[in-house]
Scaffold this motif. Structure first.
Motif, PDB file in Angstrom:
ATOM      1  N   PRO A   6      24.681  34.825  65.509  1.00  0.00           N
ATOM      2  CA  PRO A   6      26.051  34.908  66.032  1.00  0.00           C
ATOM      3  C   PRO A   6      26.722  36.257  65.801  1.00  0.00           C
ATOM      4  N   ASP A   7      26.515  36.866  64.615  1.00  0.00           N
ATOM      5  CA  ASP A   7      27.191  38.139  64.370  1.00  0.00           C
ATOM      6  C   ASP A   7      26.608  39.268  65.213  1.00  0.00           C
ATOM      7  N   VAL A   8      25.334  39.148  65.610  1.00  0.00           N
ATOM      8  CA  VAL A   8      24.735  40.111  66.529  1.00  0.00           C
ATOM      9  C   VAL A   8      25.281  39.898  67.936  1.00  0.00           C
ATOM     10  N   GLN A   9      25.240  38.645  68.387  1.00  0.00           N
ATOM     11  CA  GLN A   9      25.720  38.327  69.734  1.00  0.00           C
ATOM     12  C   GLN A   9      27.210  38.645  69.893  1.00  0.00           C
ATOM     13  N   ASP A  10      27.988  38.458  68.830  1.00  0.00           N
ATOM     14  CA  ASP A  10      29.427  38.704  68.919  1.00  0.00           C
ATOM     15  C   ASP A  10      29.759  40.182  69.152  1.00  0.00           C
ATOM     16  N   LEU A  11      28.849  41.065  68.774  1.00  0.00           N
ATOM     17  CA  LEU A  11      29.120  42.492  68.943  1.00  0.00           C
ATOM     18  C   LEU A  11      28.848  42.980  70.365  1.00  0.00           C
ATOM     19  N   PHE A  12      28.011  42.277  71.106  1.00  0.00           N
ATOM     20  CA  PHE A  12      27.622  42.767  72.435  1.00  0.00           C
ATOM     21  C   PHE A  12      28.818  43.031  73.348  1.00  0.00           C
ATOM     22  N   PRO A  13      29.788  42.117  73.469  1.00  0.00           N
ATOM     23  CA  PRO A  13      30.916  42.386  74.387  1.00  0.00           C
ATOM     24  C   PRO A  13      31.808  43.546  73.932  1.00  0.00           C
ATOM     25  N   LYS A  14      31.673  43.953  72.687  1.00  0.00           N
ATOM     26  CA  LYS A  14      32.509  45.030  72.167  1.00  0.00           C
ATOM     27  C   LYS A  14      31.947  46.421  72.464  1.00  0.00           C
ATOM     28  N   VAL A  15      30.729  46.465  73.006  1.00  0.00           N
ATOM     29  CA  VAL A  15      30.062  47.736  73.252  1.00  0.00           C
ATOM     30  C   VAL A  15      30.263  48.146  74.709  1.00  0.00           C
ATOM     31  N   ARG A  16      30.784  49.348  74.923  1.00  0.00           N
ATOM     32  CA  ARG A  16      30.941  49.917  76.256  1.00  0.00           C
ATOM     33  C   ARG A  16      30.054  51.159  76.361  1.00  0.00           C
ATOM     34  N   VAL A  17      29.317  51.270  77.450  1.00  0.00           N
ATOM     35  CA  VAL A  17      28.453  52.416  77.665  1.00  0.00           C
ATOM     36  C   VAL A  17      29.063  53.303  78.743  1.00  0.00           C
ATOM     37  N   THR A  18      29.319  54.545  78.395  1.00  0.00           N
ATOM     38  CA  THR A  18      29.807  55.547  79.331  1.00  0.00           C
ATOM     39  C   THR A  18      28.670  56.517  79.620  1.00  0.00           C
ATOM     40  N   THR A  19      28.407  56.772  80.888  1.00  0.00           N
ATOM     41  CA  THR A  19      27.282  57.650  81.232  1.00  0.00           C
ATOM     42  C   THR A  19      27.780  58.969  81.793  1.00  0.00           C
ATOM     43  N   VAL A  20      26.977  59.992  81.559  1.00  0.00           N
ATOM     44  CA  VAL A  20      27.262  61.326  82.081  1.00  0.00           C
ATOM     45  C   VAL A  20      26.036  61.821  82.827  1.00  0.00           C
ATOM     46  N   GLU A  21      26.249  62.712  83.772  1.00  0.00           N
ATOM     47  CA  GLU A  21      25.140  63.289  84.517  1.00  0.00           C
ATOM     48  C   GLU A  21      24.459  64.370  83.685  1.00  0.00           C
ATOM     49  N   GLY A  22      23.238  64.677  84.081  1.00  0.00           N
ATOM     50  CA  GLY A  22      22.534  65.758  83.421  1.00  0.00           C
ATOM     51  C   GLY A  22      21.376  65.280  82.573  1.00  0.00           C
ATOM     52  N   ILE A  23      20.384  66.142  82.429  1.00  0.00           N
ATOM     53  CA  ILE A  23      19.192  65.908  81.628  1.00  0.00           C
ATOM     54  C   ILE A  23      19.101  67.020  80.593  1.00  0.00           C
ATOM     55  N   ASP A  24      18.598  66.708  79.418  1.00  0.00           N
ATOM     56  CA  ASP A  24      18.380  67.732  78.398  1.00  0.00           C
ATOM     57  C   ASP A  24      17.621  68.902  79.027  1.00  0.00           C
ATOM     58  N   PRO A  25      18.230  70.084  79.112  1.00  0.00           N
ATOM     59  CA  PRO A  25      17.599  71.196  79.835  1.00  0.00           C
ATOM     60  C   PRO A  25      16.276  71.658  79.216  1.00  0.00           C
ATOM     61  N   ASP A  26      16.086  71.407  77.936  1.00  0.00           N
ATOM     62  CA  ASP A  26      14.833  71.814  77.292  1.00  0.00           C
ATOM     63  C   ASP A  26      13.687  70.841  77.565  1.00  0.00           C
ATOM     64  N   TYR A  27      14.022  69.618  78.034  1.00  0.00           N
ATOM     65  CA  TYR A  27      13.002  68.602  78.272  1.00  0.00           C
ATOM     66  C   TYR A  27      13.267  67.914  79.610  1.00  0.00           C
ATOM     67  N   PRO A  28      13.101  68.651  80.703  1.00  0.00           N
ATOM     68  CA  PRO A  28      13.473  68.127  82.027  1.00  0.00           C
ATOM     69  C   PRO A  28      12.625  66.946  82.483  1.00  0.00           C
ATOM     70  N   LEU A  29      11.467  66.708  81.867  1.00  0.00           N
ATOM     71  CA  LEU A  29      10.639  65.565  82.278  1.00  0.00           C
ATOM     72  C   LEU A  29      11.092  64.260  81.633  1.00  0.00           C
ATOM     73  N   SER A  30      12.047  64.323  80.723  1.00  0.00           N
ATOM     74  CA  SER A  30      12.545  63.107  80.088  1.00  0.00           C
ATOM     75  C   SER A  30      13.712  62.541  80.892  1.00  0.00           C
ATOM     76  N   LEU A  31      14.192  61.359  80.486  1.00  0.00           N
ATOM     77  CA  LEU A  31      15.401  60.786  81.058  1.00  0.00           C
ATOM     78  C   LEU A  31      16.631  61.106  80.220  1.00  0.00           C
ATOM     79  N   LEU A  32      16.431  61.686  79.043  1.00  0.00           N
ATOM     80  CA  LEU A  32      17.526  61.842  78.094  1.00  0.00           C
ATOM     81  C   LEU A  32      18.592  62.788  78.610  1.00  0.00           C
ATOM     82  N   GLY A  33      19.858  62.370  78.444  1.00  0.00           N
ATOM     83  CA  GLY A  33      20.974  63.235  78.768  1.00  0.00           C
ATOM     84  C   GLY A  33      21.129  64.324  77.724  1.00  0.00           C
TER      85      GLY A  33
END
Length: 449
Positions: free
Chosen positions: A348-375
Motif C-alpha cells: 500500500p505505501d508503494v502504491q500510494d506514492l504512484f499518483p503523487k509522481v508527475r513526469v515532465t519531459t524535455v526534448e533533446g538527447i545527451d549530446p555525448d551519447y546520441p545513440l541512447s534515449l537519455l535526455g
C-alpha cells in the motif's frame, strides 16, 4: 565501392584479435563478465523456465545452458541464455542491451566452435560494432517507430559474432547478414512483459541460425541492409537513414566512443538516473513515504517512451515505471532484486506514492551519447507535506555509466550478488577472475569448467 551489407560482412569475417584496440578488448571483457552475472540472476525467472522447456537441454549437446542446466544446440542454448540475461533488466544498457544478445551468442557458438578467449573477444567486438554502425545510420529514434533495437539490431550483431566464430568467407558472411536482416524484429509495445527478454533470446538464436544457414550455402540478397526496400529503410521512422556512406566500424571504433554503461539497478535504464537522484534525496533528508505531498521528475521525452506503466502491479511492469523508480527508493531506501517482486510492488505505501509522481519531459538527447534515449539530465523535486521542497539538482550520469563507472570491487559485488545461490563465494571469485582474464583462456571449458 561494395554496398553496406558486404562491407559489414567483410569487416566481421576479417576482424582479428590483434587488430582490436586494448580498450576495446577491455570493454568486451567487461560486457562478457557483467552479462554472465545477469544470466545467473535470471536463471530462475518464469521466462527462463519457459525457454528451457523449448530448448529441452540434455546431457549431450553443443553448448551449456544456464551454466549447469544441461546442454543443447548452440542456437537453442543462446535462446535460453539471452532471455535469462535480459529478463531482470540487470544487463548493461549500451546500445539498448548489446551484451544480452552478443554474449550468449559468443558463449554458445564459441563453445560449439572450440573458440579461444581471444576469439570470443573478437566476436563480441564484431557484434558490438555491427550493432552500433547500423543503428547510428538513422537520424531518428527507432523507439519512436515502435521498434526495439535489441530485437532488430541484436539479430544482426549476433550474426556478425557468429560469422567471426565460424570464420565465414566474405561471400557467405554477406549472405548471413542478409538472412539475419529478414529475421530481425521486436516491438516496444511489448515492454513490461516476457516478450521483451524473448526479443533478446530470438536475436541470439537467429543470428547463429543465419550464420549456419549461410555456411551451408543458403542465399539471400547481397544488399538486404541498404536496398530502398531493405531493412534500414523499412524500420526508419522518417526515412532519414544513411545507406551509402562508408562504414566507421573497425576504423573510428564505436566501442571506444560509446563504451559500456553497467546497470546498478535491475530496472529499465531510463529510470537509473531518477533512482540515483531519489536515493540521494532520501539519504540526505531522511523523510518518510507519508511525508511526501508531490514529486516532479524531469527527464528526456525519448527516454520516457519505454516507461509506459504508471500504476504497475507486477515486477515486470515496475521495471518500466517512472513512478516505481521514485516510490521504491522512498519506501525501501534501496532498489535491488529483492524489491522487484509482486508483493513489494503491491504494498500500500508503494502504491500510494504512484499518483503523487508527475513526469515532465524535455526534448533533446545527451549530446555525448546520441545513440541512447537519455535526455540531457534527470531531476527530482520532492515537495513534503510541511511545504519544504527537496531538489536533487540535474543528474547527468548514473552510477555505472561509462562516465561514472563501477570500480572493479563494485562490479564484483554485483557479480557475486547475481551468482549467489548458484556458486560459492570462492566459485564466484574464480569465474570472475577467469572472465576478466579471458584473453588468456584456451577455450570456454577452461572458463566455466
Amino acid at each position: 565501392m561494395p554496398g553496406l551489407t558486404r562491407r559489414m560482412a567483410e569487416f566481421a569475417a576479417g576482424l582479428s584479435y590483434e587488430s582490436i584496440p586494448p580498450q576495446a578488448a577491455a570493454t568486451a571483457k567487461l560486457g562478457i563478465t557483467d552479462c554472465t552475472g545477469a544470466m545467473f540472476a535470471g536463471r530462475g525467472e518464469p521466462v527462463s523456465k519457459l525457454m528451457m522447456e523449448l530448448a529441452q537441454p540434455a546431457q549431450a549437446g553443443e553448448a551449456r545452458v544456464l551454466y549447469d542446466r544441461g546442454r543443447a544446440r548452440a542456437m537453442d542454448a543462446a535462446l535460453v541464455n539471452a532471455a535469462a540475461s535480459h529478463c531482470l533488466e540487470y544487463d548493461d544498457a549500451t546500445l539498448f542491451h548489446v551484451s544480452a544478445v552478443v554474449v550468449p551468442t559468443v558463449l554458445a557458438e564459441g563453445e560449439a566452435c572450440g573458440a579461444s578467449g581471444r576469439d570470443l573477444i573478437a566476436a563480441y567486438v564484431a557484434g558490438y560494432e555491427t550493432w552500433a554502425e547500423l543503428m547510428s545510420r538513422d537520424q531518428d529514434k527507432h523507439h519512436d517507430k515502435g521498434w526495439h533495437p535489441t530485437g532488430v539490431f541484436g539479430t544482426l550483431a549476433a550474426a556478425a559474432a557468429a560469422i567471426r566464430l565460424n570464420r565465414l568467407d566474405g561471400e557467405r558472411a554477406c549472405m548471413a547478414l542478409s538472412l539475419a536482416a529478414s529475421m530481425a524484429a521486436g516491438l516496444v509495445a511489448n515492454f513490461g512483459t516476457m516478450a521483451k527478454p524473448i526479443h533478446a533470446g530470438r536475436a541470439a538464436q537467429n543470428g547463429i541460425l543465419a550464420a549456419r544457414l549461410a555456411r551451408r550455402g543458403a542465399t539471400a540478397s547481397p544488399d538486404a541492409l541498404e536496398h530502398p526496400r531493405g531493412l534500414l529503410s523499412a524500420i526508419s521512422f522518417k526515412g532519414r537513414v544513411r545507406l551509402d556512406e562508408d562504414i566507421a566500424a573497425g576504423r573510428d571504433w564505436h566501442i571506444l566512443k560509446h563504451g559500456l554503461s553497467i546497470r546498478r539497478y535491475p530496472m529499465c535504464y531510463s529510470t537509473n538516473r531518477t533512482i540515483d537522484a531519489t536515493l540521494g534525496l532520501v539519504e540526505r533528508h531522511r523523510f518518510a513515504p507519508e511525508d511526501v505531498s508531490d514529486v516532479e521528475v524531469t527527464m528526456g521525452r525519448a527516454q520516457s517512451l519505454p516507461l509506459r506503466h504508471h500504476r504497475p502491479q507486477t515486477s515486470l511492469e515496475a521495471k518500466f515505471s517512472a513512478e516505481f523508480a521514485v516510490a521504491c527508493p522512498i519506501v525501501a531506501r534501496r532498489v535491488t532484486l529483492q524489491e522487484l517482486d509482486e508483493a513489494f510492488v503491491r504494498k500500500p505505501d508503494v502504491q500510494d506514492l504512484f499518483p503523487k509522481v508527475r513526469v515532465t519531459t524535455v526534448e533533446g538527447i545527451d549530446p555525448d551519447y546520441p545513440l541512447s534515449l537519455l535526455g540531457p539530465h534527470d531531476r527530482v523535486k520532492v515537495t513534503l507535506r510541511n511545504g519544504n521542497v527537496l531538489d536533487s539538482g540535474p543528474l547527468r550520469y548514473a552510477k555505472g555509466h561509462v562516465r561514472n563507472p563501477l570500480s572493479t570491487e563494485e562490479l564484483f559485488a554485483k557479480f557475486a550478488d547475481c551468482t549467489r545461490g548458484a556458486l560459492s563465494r570462492s566459485g564466484s571469485e574464480r569465474l570472475f577472475e577467469r572472465l576478466q582474464g579471458l584473453e588468456a583462456q584456451p577455450d570456454i571449458e577452461t572458463v566455466f569448467g
